[in-house]
Write a protein that holds these residues in place. Structure first.
Motif, PDB file in Angstrom:
ATOM      1  N   MET A   1      96.775  48.423  83.970  1.00 11.35           N
ATOM      2  CA  MET A   1      96.681  49.834  84.375  1.00 11.35           C
ATOM      3  C   MET A   1      95.372  50.077  85.142  1.00 11.35           C
ATOM      4  SD  MET A   1      96.940  53.188  81.960  1.00 11.35           S
ATOM      5  CE  MET A   1      98.470  52.742  81.163  1.00 11.35           C
ATOM      6  N   THR A   2      95.464  50.720  86.300  1.00 14.80           N
ATOM      7  CA  THR A   2      94.246  50.964  87.077  1.00 14.80           C
ATOM      8  C   THR A   2      93.510  52.182  86.521  1.00 14.80           C
ATOM      9  OG1 THR A   2      95.680  52.178  88.560  1.00 14.80           O
ATOM     10  CG2 THR A   2      94.933  50.024  89.321  1.00 14.80           C
ATOM     11  N   THR A   3      92.195  52.138  86.596  1.00 18.56           N
ATOM     12  CA  THR A   3      91.469  53.328  86.165  1.00 18.56           C
ATOM     13  C   THR A   3      91.316  54.255  87.370  1.00 18.56           C
ATOM     14  OG1 THR A   3      89.499  52.031  86.510  1.00 18.56           O
ATOM     15  CG2 THR A   3      90.109  52.462  84.238  1.00 18.56           C
ATOM     16  N   THR A   4      91.416  55.525  87.125  1.00 18.48           N
ATOM     17  CA  THR A   4      91.382  56.478  88.224  1.00 18.48           C
ATOM     18  C   THR A   4      90.531  57.659  87.839  1.00 18.48           C
ATOM     19  OG1 THR A   4      93.411  57.287  87.261  1.00 18.48           O
ATOM     20  CG2 THR A   4      93.634  56.012  89.247  1.00 18.48           C
ATOM     21  N   ARG A 171     119.138  50.704  91.084  1.00 20.24           N
ATOM     22  CA  ARG A 171     118.182  50.841  92.189  1.00 20.24           C
ATOM     23  C   ARG A 171     116.845  51.406  91.726  1.00 20.24           C
ATOM     24  NH1 ARG A 171     119.397  52.055  97.818  1.00 20.24           N
ATOM     25  NH2 ARG A 171     118.710  54.191  97.472  1.00 20.24           N
ATOM     26  N   GLN A 172     116.919  52.342  90.783  1.00 18.89           N
ATOM     27  CA  GLN A 172     115.658  52.908  90.260  1.00 18.89           C
ATOM     28  C   GLN A 172     114.787  51.777  89.721  1.00 18.89           C
ATOM     29  OE1 GLN A 172     114.834  56.129  90.427  1.00 18.89           O
ATOM     30  NE2 GLN A 172     116.772  57.206  90.663  1.00 18.89           N
ATOM     31  N   PHE A 173     115.408  50.888  88.935  1.00 22.66           N
ATOM     32  CA  PHE A 173     114.615  49.808  88.321  1.00 22.66           C
ATOM     33  C   PHE A 173     114.188  48.761  89.346  1.00 22.66           C
ATOM     34  CE2 PHE A 173     116.521  51.178  84.171  1.00 22.66           C
ATOM     35  CZ  PHE A 173     115.311  51.508  83.587  1.00 22.66           C
ATOM     36  N   MET A 174     115.073  48.518  90.319  1.00 22.50           N
ATOM     37  CA  MET A 174     114.722  47.519  91.335  1.00 22.50           C
ATOM     38  C   MET A 174     113.460  47.964  92.091  1.00 22.50           C
ATOM     39  SD  MET A 174     117.034  46.123  94.487  1.00 22.50           S
ATOM     40  CE  MET A 174     116.927  47.622  95.472  1.00 22.50           C
ATOM     41  N   PHE A 175     113.467  49.211  92.559  1.00 20.91           N
ATOM     42  CA  PHE A 175     112.300  49.686  93.312  1.00 20.91           C
ATOM     43  C   PHE A 175     111.078  49.813  92.411  1.00 20.91           C
ATOM     44  CE2 PHE A 175     115.496  51.714  96.371  1.00 20.91           C
ATOM     45  CZ  PHE A 175     115.413  50.632  97.250  1.00 20.91           C
ATOM     46  N   MET A 176     111.330  50.259  91.199  1.00 19.90           N
ATOM     47  CA  MET A 176     110.216  50.430  90.260  1.00 19.90           C
ATOM     48  C   MET A 176     109.466  49.109  90.085  1.00 19.90           C
ATOM     49  SD  MET A 176     110.666  52.205  86.566  1.00 19.90           S
ATOM     50  CE  MET A 176     111.523  53.677  86.972  1.00 19.90           C
ATOM     51  N   GLU A 177     110.247  48.037  90.004  1.00 19.88           N
ATOM     52  CA  GLU A 177     109.629  46.718  89.814  1.00 19.88           C
ATOM     53  C   GLU A 177     109.037  46.191  91.126  1.00 19.88           C
ATOM     54  OE1 GLU A 177     112.240  43.786  88.074  1.00 19.88           O
ATOM     55  OE2 GLU A 177     110.827  42.153  88.445  1.00 19.88           O
ATOM     56  N   ASP A 178     109.843  46.249  92.201  1.00 20.62           N
ATOM     57  CA  ASP A 178     109.409  45.634  93.461  1.00 20.62           C
ATOM     58  C   ASP A 178     108.244  46.372  94.109  1.00 20.62           C
ATOM     59  OD1 ASP A 178     111.415  43.891  92.944  1.00 20.62           O
ATOM     60  OD2 ASP A 178     112.800  44.655  94.469  1.00 20.62           O
ATOM     61  N   PHE A 179     108.228  47.699  93.969  1.00 18.88           N
ATOM     62  CA  PHE A 179     107.141  48.477  94.602  1.00 18.88           C
ATOM     63  C   PHE A 179     105.984  48.714  93.625  1.00 18.88           C
ATOM     64  CE2 PHE A 179     110.590  50.925  97.230  1.00 18.88           C
ATOM     65  CZ  PHE A 179     110.903  49.748  97.900  1.00 18.88           C
ATOM     66  N   GLN A 180     106.154  48.277  92.401  1.00 17.70           N
ATOM     67  CA  GLN A 180     105.152  48.525  91.355  1.00 17.70           C
ATOM     68  C   GLN A 180     104.828  50.022  91.239  1.00 17.70           C
ATOM     69  OE1 GLN A 180     101.964  45.768  90.959  1.00 17.70           O
ATOM     70  NE2 GLN A 180     103.411  44.085  90.968  1.00 17.70           N
ATOM     71  N   THR A 181     105.887  50.787  91.137  1.00 21.00           N
ATOM     72  CA  THR A 181     105.758  52.236  90.985  1.00 21.00           C
ATOM     73  C   THR A 181     104.845  52.586  89.813  1.00 21.00           C
ATOM     74  OG1 THR A 181     108.005  52.500  91.792  1.00 21.00           O
ATOM     75  CG2 THR A 181     107.098  54.328  90.525  1.00 21.00           C
ATOM     76  N   THR A 182     103.926  53.532  90.050  1.00 21.61           N
ATOM     77  CA  THR A 182     103.019  53.933  88.965  1.00 21.61           C
ATOM     78  C   THR A 182     103.387  55.293  88.372  1.00 21.61           C
ATOM     79  OG1 THR A 182     101.526  55.109  90.456  1.00 21.61           O
ATOM     80  CG2 THR A 182     101.063  52.766  90.071  1.00 21.61           C
ATOM     81  N   THR A 183     104.166  56.076  89.140  1.00 21.99           N
ATOM     82  CA  THR A 183     104.406  57.458  88.727  1.00 21.99           C
ATOM     83  C   THR A 183     105.893  57.766  88.850  1.00 21.99           C
ATOM     84  OG1 THR A 183     102.220  58.034  89.578  1.00 21.99           O
ATOM     85  CG2 THR A 183     103.746  59.856  89.216  1.00 21.99           C
ATOM     86  N   PHE A 184     106.451  58.311  87.787  1.00 18.99           N
ATOM     87  CA  PHE A 184     107.891  58.579  87.785  1.00 18.99           C
ATOM     88  C   PHE A 184     108.117  60.086  87.680  1.00 18.99           C
ATOM     89  CE2 PHE A 184     112.145  58.579  85.687  1.00 18.99           C
ATOM     90  CZ  PHE A 184     112.834  57.940  86.710  1.00 18.99           C
ATOM     91  N   ILE A 185     108.993  60.594  88.562  1.00 17.83           N
ATOM     92  CA  ILE A 185     109.239  62.041  88.593  1.00 17.83           C
ATOM     93  C   ILE A 185     110.718  62.305  88.364  1.00 17.83           C
ATOM     94  CG2 ILE A 185     109.277  64.091  90.082  1.00 17.83           C
ATOM     95  CD1 ILE A 185     106.776  61.566  90.958  1.00 17.83           C
ATOM     96  N   SER A 186     111.028  63.061  87.332  1.00 20.67           N
ATOM     97  CA  SER A 186     112.437  63.373  87.053  1.00 20.67           C
ATOM     98  C   SER A 186     112.510  64.500  86.034  1.00 20.67           C
ATOM     99  CB  SER A 186     113.156  62.132  86.494  1.00 20.67           C
ATOM    100  OG  SER A 186     112.726  61.866  85.171  1.00 20.67           O
ATOM    101  N   LEU A 211     104.429  51.634  85.349  1.00 17.04           N
ATOM    102  CA  LEU A 211     104.216  53.087  85.329  1.00 17.04           C
ATOM    103  C   LEU A 211     102.981  53.446  84.513  1.00 17.04           C
ATOM    104  CD1 LEU A 211     107.867  54.329  84.661  1.00 17.04           C
ATOM    105  CD2 LEU A 211     106.621  54.358  86.841  1.00 17.04           C
ATOM    106  N   ARG A 212     102.284  54.506  84.964  1.00 21.00           N
ATOM    107  CA  ARG A 212     101.203  55.042  84.146  1.00 21.00           C
ATOM    108  C   ARG A 212     101.359  56.546  83.942  1.00 21.00           C
ATOM    109  NH1 ARG A 212      96.569  57.358  86.145  1.00 21.00           N
ATOM    110  NH2 ARG A 212      96.840  58.019  88.290  1.00 21.00           N
ATOM    111  N   LEU A 213     102.086  57.211  84.864  1.00 18.76           N
ATOM    112  CA  LEU A 213     102.262  58.657  84.744  1.00 18.76           C
ATOM    113  C   LEU A 213     103.730  59.050  84.836  1.00 18.76           C
ATOM    114  CD1 LEU A 213      99.527  59.884  87.283  1.00 18.76           C
ATOM    115  CD2 LEU A 213      99.338  59.884  84.783  1.00 18.76           C
ATOM    116  N   GLY A 214     104.074  60.121  84.128  1.00 17.72           N
ATOM    117  CA  GLY A 214     105.414  60.696  84.258  1.00 17.72           C
ATOM    118  C   GLY A 214     105.262  62.190  84.447  1.00 17.72           C
ATOM    119  N   LEU A 215     105.862  62.718  85.511  1.00 22.39           N
ATOM    120  CA  LEU A 215     105.810  64.160  85.766  1.00 22.39           C
ATOM    121  C   LEU A 215     107.211  64.712  85.576  1.00 22.39           C
ATOM    122  CD1 LEU A 215     103.208  63.086  87.148  1.00 22.39           C
ATOM    123  CD2 LEU A 215     103.570  64.761  88.948  1.00 22.39           C
ATOM    124  N   PHE A 216     107.368  65.511  84.531  1.00 27.21           N
ATOM    125  CA  PHE A 216     108.719  65.935  84.167  1.00 27.21           C
ATOM    126  C   PHE A 216     108.829  67.450  84.111  1.00 27.21           C
ATOM    127  CE2 PHE A 216     107.974  61.808  81.855  1.00 27.21           C
ATOM    128  CZ  PHE A 216     108.627  61.033  82.815  1.00 27.21           C
TER     129      PHE A 216
END
Ligand code: ADP
Ligand code: ZN
Length: 441
Positions: A1-4, A171-186, A211-216
């Protein structure tokens, strides 16, 4: 996890003292009222009917003299009757889902879009998003304000946006893994489903999931649901609120630091909380219906919109340093309230019990039927996979415990039905929590 580092998007307004905010609100309110009176015949007629001129509004409290705006006003004037500019001057049009009859139509000028994008940029910054984040938007794109709203706001905040839209879990999981998604919005319900799927597929944090953040947002959810989602997805999850009639997302959102109520963008929205029945203001911190007057809109100014959402607002300073007022989690919409044998029931009250009790999954449905003259509420809840593999006896204990806990909160008995994992329908957008069969049968 990156520090920000945490970023406050607009310290001038998010950290202003209350007098400064109130002066700003008054200036903008006076402008807004003069504007609607001049530009929107529907509002002028309503004010004339009350014998009100814009000059009668002098202080913030005078807003109470003005009539409310409701969903009915939108329906009666469909599609553009509440607009202050002709449709040709709009840059974009959105609408609500409109499951019952005609949808609510909303529109934006170029300036409106610019302010809305800023509002969402503020909201995502509150939620902890920074430039290095890769944000996957699983809200539906289209007429719904959620997808496009988050899209442009996240871009403005400097994040990398992945506009997957809703559905298509593979597809959600494929991109999440391949792009190293950090933030999920749903929506929270879709996040709960994604969390469950990640576990069932054996996806691991740090390997396939980054992932490190979820905006729901966009639907009611509870603290218990937050804890479940955070644990399954390994995110810090924040709640955010908005609605088409007010612009879409960006009205308020939690800060990731305190997660203690959603900061309202008060320089741009004037809030009130009223008792929905008496229409009198409630004391600060008490639950009531949220009324909002946006103070910035060119295309579709709205005066005292009755959101039907139940919440409580506090002006106490937040631990994050912001001074803006905060609204509590939305308990539900007044029109989502079930009346069971004379008792008012909100789905979130039941969700609260379910999520606090071990052995349940975050997937449930409330089924209301009428037997003779008697309303019956059935609570269908999927048990966790682990609980399902336990003995029948353990299941009976769980069922009785849930029945007892729900009874002690609502004061009525409900029928708890434990169902197998993976049997209730999953939603990709807003979850349908209630199946009311009383009017069907
Ligand atoms: P609709 O659902 O009426 O078609 P919107 O998509 O504009 O229209 O949704 C707005 C509604 O969604 C709000 O009035 C509120 O009931 C609900 N909502 C939005 N965000 C939240 C949230 N964070 N918590 C609870 N409810 C929310
Ligand atoms: Zn805060």
């Amino acid at each position: 996890m990156t520090t920000t580092t945490h970023k406050i998007w607009d310290p001038t307004w998010e950290c202003a003292d209350r007098d400064t905010v109130r002066r700003r609100q008054l200036d903008r309110l006076l402008e807004t009222i003069a504007y609607v009176y001049a530009k929107v015949p529907h509002y002028r007629a309503k004010m004339d009917a009350k014998g009100l001129m814009p000059s009668d509004i002098r202080g913030l409290d005078d807003i109470r003299l003005l009539p409310y705006t409701t969903k009915l006003d939108f329906h009666e004037t469909y599609p553009f009757g509440l607009f202050a500019v002709p449709p040709t001057e709009l840059t974009r049009i959105h609408s609500s889902s409109g499951t019952t009859g005609k949808p609510t139509v909303v529109g934006y000028t170029k300036n409106d879009l610019n302010t809305w994008v800023d509002l969402v940029a503020r909201m995502v910054s509150l939620a902890g998003v920074v430039e290095s984040d890769i944000a996957q938007i699983s809200f539906g794109y289209g007429m719904f304000t959620g997808g496009f709203g988050l899209h442009y706001g996240l871009e403005r905040a400097g994040a990398t946006v992945v506009p997957v839209s809703s559905g298509n879990t593979d597809r959600q999981f494929m991109f999440m893994e391949d792009f190293q998604t950090t933030t999920f919005i749903s929506t929270p319900s879709y996040a709960a489903y994604i969390g469950e799927q990640a576990r069932l597929r054996g996806l691991e944090h740090g390997k396939q999931i980054h992932l490190r953040l979820g905006l729901f947002g966009a639907e009611p959810w509870t603290e218990g649901m937050r804890a479940r989602i955070e644990a399954e997805l390994g995110v810090s999850a924040t709640d955010n609120y908005g609605m088409s009639e007010l612009c879409g997302p960006g009205v308020s959102g939690e800060c990731v630091i305190a997660k203690d109520g959603m900061h309202i963008a008060e320089d741009l929205f004037l809030w009130e909380v009223i008792d929905p029945l008496t229409e009198e203001p409630v004391a600060e911190g008490e639950i009531g219906e949220l009324i909002v007057t946006p103070l910035w809109k060119e295309a579709l100014p709205v005066i005292r919109y009755r959101t039907r959402d139940l919440t409580a607002v506090t002006t106490a300073r937040c631990a994050c340093g912001r001074t803006s007022a905060r609204m509590s989690r939305v308990k539900g919409r007044t029109d989502d309230m079930l009346i069971i044998r004379g008792v008012n029931v909100f789905p979130t009250q039941i969700e609260h019990v379910l999520m606090e009790t071990e052995g349940t999954s975050p997937h449930y449905l409330l089924v209301v039927t009428r037997e003779g003259a008697l309303d019956t509420l059935e609570v269908w809840v999927e048990v966790s996979e682990q609980m399902f593999s336990e003995s029948f006896n353990r299941m009976t204990v769980l069922r009785d415990l849930l029945t007892k806990r729900i009874h002690s909160i609502l004061g009525i008995s409900v029928k708890v039905k434990l169902v197998e994992p993976q049997t209730l329908e999953r939603s990709q957008g807003k979850a349908k929590r209630v199946l009311d069969k009383r009017n069907i049968e």
